[in-house]
Write an enzyme that holds these catalytic residues in place. Structure first.
Site, PDB file in Angstrom:
ATOM      1  N   SER A  13       0.828  -1.213   0.000  1.00  0.00           N
ATOM      2  CA  SER A  13       0.000   0.000   0.000  1.00  0.00           C
ATOM      3  C   SER A  13       0.863   1.265   0.000  1.00  0.00           C
ATOM      4  CB  SER A  13      -0.985   0.002   1.173  1.00  0.00           C
ATOM      5  OG  SER A  13      -0.308   0.144   2.392  1.00  0.00           O
ATOM      6  N   HIS A 117       9.285   2.979   8.588  1.00  0.00           N
ATOM      7  CA  HIS A 117       9.145   2.103   9.752  1.00  0.00           C
ATOM      8  C   HIS A 117       7.943   2.587  10.572  1.00  0.00           C
ATOM      9  CE1 HIS A 117      10.347  -0.680  12.848  1.00  0.00           C
ATOM     10  NE2 HIS A 117      10.164   0.288  13.738  1.00  0.00           N
TER      11      HIS A 117
HETATM   12  C1  GRF Z   1       4.056  -0.684   6.800  1.00  0.00           C
HETATM   13  O1  GRF Z   1       3.470  -0.483   8.054  1.00  0.00           O
HETATM   14  C2  GRF Z   1       5.523  -0.367   6.863  1.00  0.00           C
HETATM   15  O2  GRF Z   1       5.826   0.698   7.711  1.00  0.00           O
HETATM   16  C3  GRF Z   1       6.076  -1.633   7.425  1.00  0.00           C
HETATM   17  O3  GRF Z   1       5.343  -2.668   6.823  1.00  0.00           O
HETATM   18  C4  GRF Z   1       4.072  -2.161   6.424  1.00  0.00           C
HETATM   19  C5  GRF Z   1       3.966  -2.369   4.945  1.00  0.00           C
HETATM   20  O4  GRF Z   1       2.712  -2.079   4.435  1.00  0.00           O
HETATM   21  N1  GRF Z   1       7.494  -1.711   7.233  1.00  0.00           N
HETATM   22  P1  GRF Z   1       2.483  -2.018   2.858  1.00  0.00           P
HETATM   23  O5  GRF Z   1       3.060  -3.293   2.256  1.00  0.00           O
HETATM   24  O6  GRF Z   1       3.145  -0.796   2.326  1.00  0.00           O
HETATM   25  O7  GRF Z   1       0.989  -1.991   2.699  1.00  0.00           O
END
Ligand code: GRF
Length: 200
Positions: A13, A117
């Site tokens: 996402s 993060h």
């Molecule tokens: C996000 O919360 C990012 O901060 C963490 O993993 C999640 C990934 O979500 N490292 P997406 O794949 O971008 O939906």
């Protein structure tokens, strides 16, 4: 041209938010930057479908096929190399990429390797950030975009967003609140970096 290479492992996402921002804000015309590749270490990552539907080249390197981190990272670097040649520069964007990278890989892309993060770094590096923030009694949580250095979830901070932790929050409800902010700060951090690259 700056070739933005986005590495994902799952739903993607954040990658989708970056792709949308790049289109809406015309990054190619304004910053000479194009989303050149979405690469996943998991063949079934949902984000790959979004990238394909948006006409972005995709690649998969299944980490399970490699005997070591070094071996995986060597192939990863090889696949990125064509985007970082002939006067073009690669900007490597980790977006939910659930792998630790070798120190030499981090060195190779120093200053142009970004991560997001889901905590207010330097608090809660590592996994299970939302559960840990709730258990610690934090009143606020958030997300951080930072340059990647050899130490996990460290490195200079480029952007942060803060959200409240509400009574009754679970790791899931908090994660959703944080994620909606991630989608705002990640494109913003990339734009700032592109602007600073343009000024060099
Ligand atoms: C996000 O919360 C990012 O901060 C963490 O993993 C999640 C990934 O979500 N490292 P997406 O794949 O971008 O939906």
């Amino acid at each position: 041209m700056i070739h933005i290479v986005i590495l994902i492992s799952g739903s993607g996402s954040n990658m989708a938010a970056i792709v949308r921002a790049a289109q809406q804000e015309q990054w190619e015309a304004r910053y000479h930057a194009r989303i050149a590749l979405v690469l996943s270490n998991r063949p079934d990552a949902k984000g790959l479908d979004f990238a394909r539907e948006h006409g972005i080249p995709t690649d998969v390197i299944d980490h399970r096929a490699f005997p070591s981190r070094e071996a995986f990272d060597a192939v990863l670097a090889q696949r990125i190399a064509p985007f970082d040649a002939d006067g073009h520069r690669a900007l490597v964007v980790l977006a939910g990429f659930m792998r630790i990278l070798s120190a030499w890989f981090v060195d190779r892309f120093a200053q142009r390797l970004l991560n997001i993060h889901p905590s207010l770094l330097p608090a809660f590096p590592g996994l299970h950030t939302h559960q840990r923030a709730i258990e610690a009694g934090c009143k606020f949580a958030g997300a951080t975009v930072h340059l990647v250095t050899a130490e996990l979830d460290h490195g200079p901070i480029l952007e942060q967003a803060v959200v409240p932790i509400l009574s009754g929050d679970t790791a899931e409800t908090l994660a959703a609140r944080v994620l909606s902010q991630e989608h705002l700060i990640y494109p913003r951090a990339i734009v700032r970096l592109l602007q600073s690259l343009g000024n060099l």
